[in-house]
Enzyme design. Structure first.
Site, PDB file in Angstrom:
ATOM      1  CE1 TYR A   1      -4.309   2.343   0.859  1.00 26.38           C
ATOM      2  CE2 TYR A   1      -3.290   3.290   2.303  1.00 26.38           C
ATOM      3  CZ  TYR A   1      -3.339   2.881   1.562  1.00 26.38           C
ATOM      4  OH  TYR A   1      -4.922   4.059   1.736  1.00 26.38           O
TER       5      TYR A   1
ATOM      6  CE  LYS B   1      -4.113   4.984  -1.666  1.00 26.88           C
ATOM      7  NZ  LYS B   1      -4.762   5.288  -2.459  1.00 26.88           N
TER       8      LYS B   1
END
Length: 251
Positions: free
Chosen positions: A152, A156
Protein backbone atom coordinates in the site's frame (compact mmCIF):
# COMPACT_ATOMS: atom_id res chain seq x y z
CA UNK A 1 -24.84 29.05 -18.09
CA UNK A 2 -21.57 27.13 -18.53
CA UNK A 3 -21.76 23.62 -19.92
CA UNK A 4 -22.14 20.98 -17.22
CA UNK A 5 -18.87 19.18 -16.45
CA UNK A 6 -18.84 15.40 -16.18
CA UNK A 7 -16.77 13.76 -13.45
CA UNK A 8 -15.73 10.15 -12.88
CA UNK A 9 -14.98 9.07 -9.32
CA UNK A 10 -13.59 5.55 -8.90
CA UNK A 11 -14.29 3.54 -5.77
CA UNK A 12 -17.34 5.74 -5.25
CA UNK A 13 -19.81 3.25 -3.81
CA UNK A 14 -18.89 4.20 -0.24
CA UNK A 15 -16.51 6.11 1.99
CA UNK A 16 -14.31 8.85 0.57
CA UNK A 17 -15.36 8.16 -3.02
CA UNK A 18 -19.05 8.49 -2.20
CA UNK A 19 -18.44 11.74 -0.31
CA UNK A 20 -16.53 13.19 -3.27
CA UNK A 21 -19.22 12.11 -5.75
CA UNK A 22 -21.96 13.65 -3.63
CA UNK A 23 -20.01 16.90 -3.23
CA UNK A 24 -19.23 17.21 -6.95
CA UNK A 25 -22.91 16.67 -7.80
CA UNK A 26 -23.88 19.37 -5.30
CA UNK A 27 -21.37 21.64 -7.06
CA UNK A 28 -23.25 21.09 -10.32
CA UNK A 29 -21.35 18.30 -12.05
CA UNK A 30 -22.80 15.18 -13.68
CA UNK A 31 -21.16 12.33 -11.80
CA UNK A 32 -20.21 8.81 -12.85
CA UNK A 33 -20.15 6.69 -9.69
CA UNK A 34 -17.72 3.92 -10.60
CA UNK A 35 -17.01 0.82 -8.56
CA UNK A 36 -16.21 -2.86 -9.07
CA UNK A 37 -19.83 -3.78 -8.28
CA UNK A 38 -22.30 -1.58 -10.14
CA UNK A 39 -25.09 -2.57 -7.75
CA UNK A 40 -23.10 -1.24 -4.79
CA UNK A 41 -23.20 2.24 -6.37
CA UNK A 42 -27.00 2.49 -6.05
CA UNK A 43 -26.94 4.25 -2.66
CA UNK A 44 -24.57 6.99 -3.83
CA UNK A 45 -26.50 7.49 -7.07
CA UNK A 46 -29.81 7.66 -5.20
CA UNK A 47 -28.43 10.25 -2.77
CA UNK A 48 -27.33 12.41 -5.71
CA UNK A 49 -30.45 12.06 -7.87
CA UNK A 50 -32.86 12.57 -4.96
CA UNK A 51 -31.09 15.88 -4.30
CA UNK A 52 -31.66 16.89 -7.92
CA UNK A 53 -28.27 15.93 -9.35
CA UNK A 54 -27.26 13.76 -12.31
CA UNK A 55 -25.47 10.49 -11.62
CA UNK A 56 -24.75 7.19 -13.33
CA UNK A 57 -23.69 3.91 -11.70
CA UNK A 58 -20.87 2.24 -13.62
CA UNK A 59 -19.39 -1.16 -12.82
CA UNK A 60 -15.74 -1.52 -13.80
CA UNK A 61 -12.50 -3.16 -12.75
CA UNK A 62 -10.00 -0.29 -12.87
CA UNK A 63 -7.09 -2.74 -13.11
CA UNK A 64 -8.46 -4.19 -16.37
CA UNK A 65 -7.74 -2.26 -19.59
CA UNK A 66 -10.84 -3.35 -21.52
CA UNK A 67 -13.11 -2.71 -18.55
CA UNK A 68 -11.72 0.82 -18.15
CA UNK A 69 -12.09 1.63 -21.85
CA UNK A 70 -15.70 0.42 -21.87
CA UNK A 71 -16.51 2.38 -18.70
CA UNK A 72 -15.09 5.68 -19.93
CA UNK A 73 -16.80 5.26 -23.32
CA UNK A 74 -20.12 4.60 -21.56
CA UNK A 75 -19.76 7.69 -19.37
CA UNK A 76 -18.98 9.84 -22.43
CA UNK A 77 -22.05 8.48 -24.22
CA UNK A 78 -24.54 8.67 -21.34
CA UNK A 79 -23.40 11.65 -19.25
CA UNK A 80 -21.00 13.61 -21.45
CA UNK A 81 -17.25 13.69 -22.07
CA UNK A 82 -15.51 13.30 -18.69
CA UNK A 83 -13.12 16.15 -17.96
CA UNK A 84 -12.81 15.54 -14.21
CA UNK A 85 -11.35 12.31 -12.84
CA UNK A 86 -10.77 11.24 -9.26
CA UNK A 87 -8.71 8.06 -8.90
CA UNK A 88 -9.89 6.91 -5.48
CA UNK A 89 -10.40 3.14 -5.92
CA UNK A 90 -8.25 1.18 -3.53
CA UNK A 91 -7.89 -1.97 -1.48
CA UNK A 92 -5.65 -3.10 1.36
CA UNK A 93 -3.93 -6.44 1.80
CA UNK A 94 -1.82 -5.64 4.86
CA UNK A 95 0.94 -7.89 6.14
CA UNK A 96 4.55 -7.74 7.23
CA UNK A 97 7.03 -8.18 4.40
CA UNK A 98 8.03 -11.75 5.23
CA UNK A 99 4.36 -12.83 5.28
CA UNK A 100 3.21 -10.89 2.21
CA UNK A 101 2.27 -12.96 -0.83
CA UNK A 102 2.96 -11.92 -4.41
CA UNK A 103 -0.82 -11.98 -4.90
CA UNK A 104 -1.30 -9.42 -2.12
CA UNK A 105 1.40 -7.21 -3.65
CA UNK A 106 -0.02 -7.44 -7.18
CA UNK A 107 -3.63 -6.87 -6.09
CA UNK A 108 -2.85 -3.63 -4.25
CA UNK A 109 -0.50 -2.23 -6.90
CA UNK A 110 -3.01 -3.25 -9.57
CA UNK A 111 -6.02 -1.41 -8.19
CA UNK A 112 -4.22 1.71 -6.99
CA UNK A 113 -1.44 2.36 -9.45
CA UNK A 114 -2.35 0.44 -12.60
CA UNK A 115 -5.95 1.56 -12.08
CA UNK A 116 -5.00 5.23 -11.85
CA UNK A 117 -2.79 4.89 -14.93
CA UNK A 118 -5.48 3.19 -17.02
CA UNK A 119 -8.24 5.60 -15.94
CA UNK A 120 -6.06 8.67 -16.52
CA UNK A 121 -4.98 7.43 -19.94
CA UNK A 122 -8.56 6.74 -21.00
CA UNK A 123 -9.99 10.03 -19.68
CA UNK A 124 -7.21 12.38 -20.79
CA UNK A 125 -8.27 12.29 -24.45
CA UNK A 126 -11.57 13.93 -23.47
CA UNK A 127 -9.72 16.54 -21.42
CA UNK A 128 -7.23 17.29 -24.20
CA UNK A 129 -10.10 17.63 -26.68
CA UNK A 130 -11.89 20.02 -24.32
CA UNK A 131 -8.65 21.88 -23.54
CA UNK A 132 -9.67 21.66 -19.88
CA UNK A 133 -9.34 18.95 -17.28
CA UNK A 134 -8.78 18.02 -13.67
CA UNK A 135 -7.24 14.83 -12.29
CA UNK A 136 -7.12 14.12 -8.56
CA UNK A 137 -5.31 11.03 -7.31
CA UNK A 138 -5.75 9.67 -3.79
CA UNK A 139 -2.44 9.03 -2.08
CA UNK A 140 -2.05 8.56 1.69
CA UNK A 141 0.18 9.43 4.62
CA UNK A 142 1.25 5.78 4.24
CA UNK A 143 3.28 6.95 1.22
CA UNK A 144 5.82 8.06 3.85
CA UNK A 145 6.07 4.47 5.09
CA UNK A 146 3.83 2.38 7.31
CA UNK A 147 4.60 -0.92 9.04
CA UNK A 148 2.66 -3.81 7.55
CA UNK A 149 1.81 -1.92 4.37
CA UNK A 150 4.79 -2.31 2.06
CA UNK A 151 2.41 -2.83 -0.89
CA UNK A 152 0.00 0.00 0.00
CA UNK A 153 2.83 2.41 0.88
CA UNK A 154 4.58 1.70 -2.43
CA UNK A 155 1.34 2.17 -4.35
CA UNK A 156 0.53 5.46 -2.61
CA UNK A 157 4.06 6.81 -3.12
CA UNK A 158 3.71 5.78 -6.75
CA UNK A 159 0.50 7.81 -7.00
CA UNK A 160 2.53 10.92 -6.13
CA UNK A 161 5.08 10.30 -8.90
CA UNK A 162 2.27 9.55 -11.35
CA UNK A 163 0.53 12.80 -10.37
CA UNK A 164 3.60 14.97 -10.87
CA UNK A 165 4.31 13.43 -14.27
CA UNK A 166 0.69 13.85 -15.41
CA UNK A 167 0.95 17.52 -14.40
CA UNK A 168 4.08 17.93 -16.53
CA UNK A 169 2.66 16.16 -19.58
CA UNK A 170 -0.90 17.51 -19.57
CA UNK A 171 -0.35 21.08 -18.39
CA UNK A 172 -0.12 22.43 -21.96
CA UNK A 173 -3.72 21.30 -22.50
CA UNK A 174 -5.01 23.22 -19.47
CA UNK A 175 -5.26 19.98 -17.50
CA UNK A 176 -4.10 19.91 -13.87
CA UNK A 177 -3.18 16.86 -11.80
CA UNK A 178 -2.91 16.85 -8.03
CA UNK A 179 -2.87 14.30 -5.22
CA UNK A 180 -4.58 14.24 -1.85
CA UNK A 181 -2.86 12.26 0.90
CA UNK A 182 -5.38 11.60 3.68
CA UNK A 183 -4.44 10.82 7.23
CA UNK A 184 -6.79 8.83 9.47
CA UNK A 185 -10.27 9.00 7.93
CA UNK A 186 -13.29 7.30 9.50
CA UNK A 187 -14.38 4.78 6.85
CA UNK A 188 -15.25 1.10 6.51
CA UNK A 189 -11.59 0.51 5.63
CA UNK A 190 -10.30 1.95 8.92
CA UNK A 191 -13.04 0.04 10.77
CA UNK A 192 -11.75 -3.16 9.17
CA UNK A 193 -8.21 -2.31 10.30
CA UNK A 194 -9.42 -1.94 13.89
CA UNK A 195 -11.26 -5.25 13.65
CA UNK A 196 -8.20 -6.98 12.23
CA UNK A 197 -5.99 -5.89 15.11
CA UNK A 198 -8.73 -6.63 17.66
CA UNK A 199 -9.42 -3.11 18.94
CA UNK A 200 -12.96 -1.67 19.26
CA UNK A 201 -13.39 0.99 16.55
CA UNK A 202 -14.32 3.76 19.02
CA UNK A 203 -11.12 3.08 20.99
CA UNK A 204 -9.12 2.90 17.76
CA UNK A 205 -10.45 6.32 16.68
CA UNK A 206 -9.87 7.85 20.12
CA UNK A 207 -6.27 6.62 20.13
CA UNK A 208 -5.69 8.04 16.66
CA UNK A 209 -7.24 11.40 17.55
CA UNK A 210 -4.77 11.86 20.41
CA UNK A 211 -1.90 11.71 17.90
CA UNK A 212 -3.48 14.29 15.55
CA UNK A 213 -2.85 18.01 16.21
CA UNK A 214 -6.50 19.00 15.61
CA UNK A 215 -7.49 16.25 18.09
CA UNK A 216 -10.02 14.48 15.89
CA UNK A 217 -10.04 11.88 13.13
CA UNK A 218 -10.94 12.89 9.62
CA UNK A 219 -14.25 12.38 7.85
CA UNK A 220 -14.79 11.55 4.17
CA UNK A 221 -16.20 15.07 3.76
CA UNK A 222 -12.81 16.53 4.74
CA UNK A 223 -11.33 14.91 1.65
CA UNK A 224 -14.32 15.89 -0.50
CA UNK A 225 -13.82 19.58 0.38
CA UNK A 226 -10.19 19.44 -0.74
CA UNK A 227 -11.07 17.57 -3.94
CA UNK A 228 -13.79 20.13 -4.71
CA UNK A 229 -11.21 22.93 -4.52
CA UNK A 230 -8.69 21.09 -6.71
CA UNK A 231 -11.23 20.52 -9.51
CA UNK A 232 -12.64 24.03 -9.36
CA UNK A 233 -12.07 26.76 -11.94
CA UNK A 234 -10.15 28.70 -9.31
CA UNK A 235 -7.52 25.97 -8.88
CA UNK A 236 -6.25 26.15 -12.45
CA UNK A 237 -2.79 27.30 -11.32
CA UNK A 238 -2.41 24.48 -8.78
CA UNK A 239 -0.87 21.39 -10.38
CA UNK A 240 1.55 18.61 -9.51
CA UNK A 241 0.92 19.11 -5.79
CA UNK A 242 0.46 16.61 -2.97
CA UNK A 243 -1.80 17.94 -0.24
CA UNK A 244 -1.71 16.09 3.09
CA UNK A 245 -5.16 16.27 4.65
CA UNK A 246 -4.26 14.78 7.98
CA UNK A 247 -5.10 17.27 10.72
CA UNK A 248 -1.49 18.38 11.00
CA UNK A 249 1.83 18.52 9.16
CA UNK A 250 3.46 15.50 7.57
CA UNK A 251 7.08 15.29 6.41
Amino acid sequence: MAEQRTAIITGAARGIGAAIATRFAADGMAVAVLDLDEGACAGTVEAITSAGGRALAVGANVADEDSVTAAVDRVAAELGAPTVLVNNAGITRDNLLFKMSVGDWDAVLGVHLRGAFLMSRAAQKHMVEAQWGRIVNLSSVSALGNRGQVNYSAAKAGMQGLTKTLALELGRYNVTANAIAPGFIETEMTAQTAERIGVPFEDFKAGAAKQIPVQRVGQPEDIAHTAAFLVSEGAGFVSGQVIYVAGGPKD
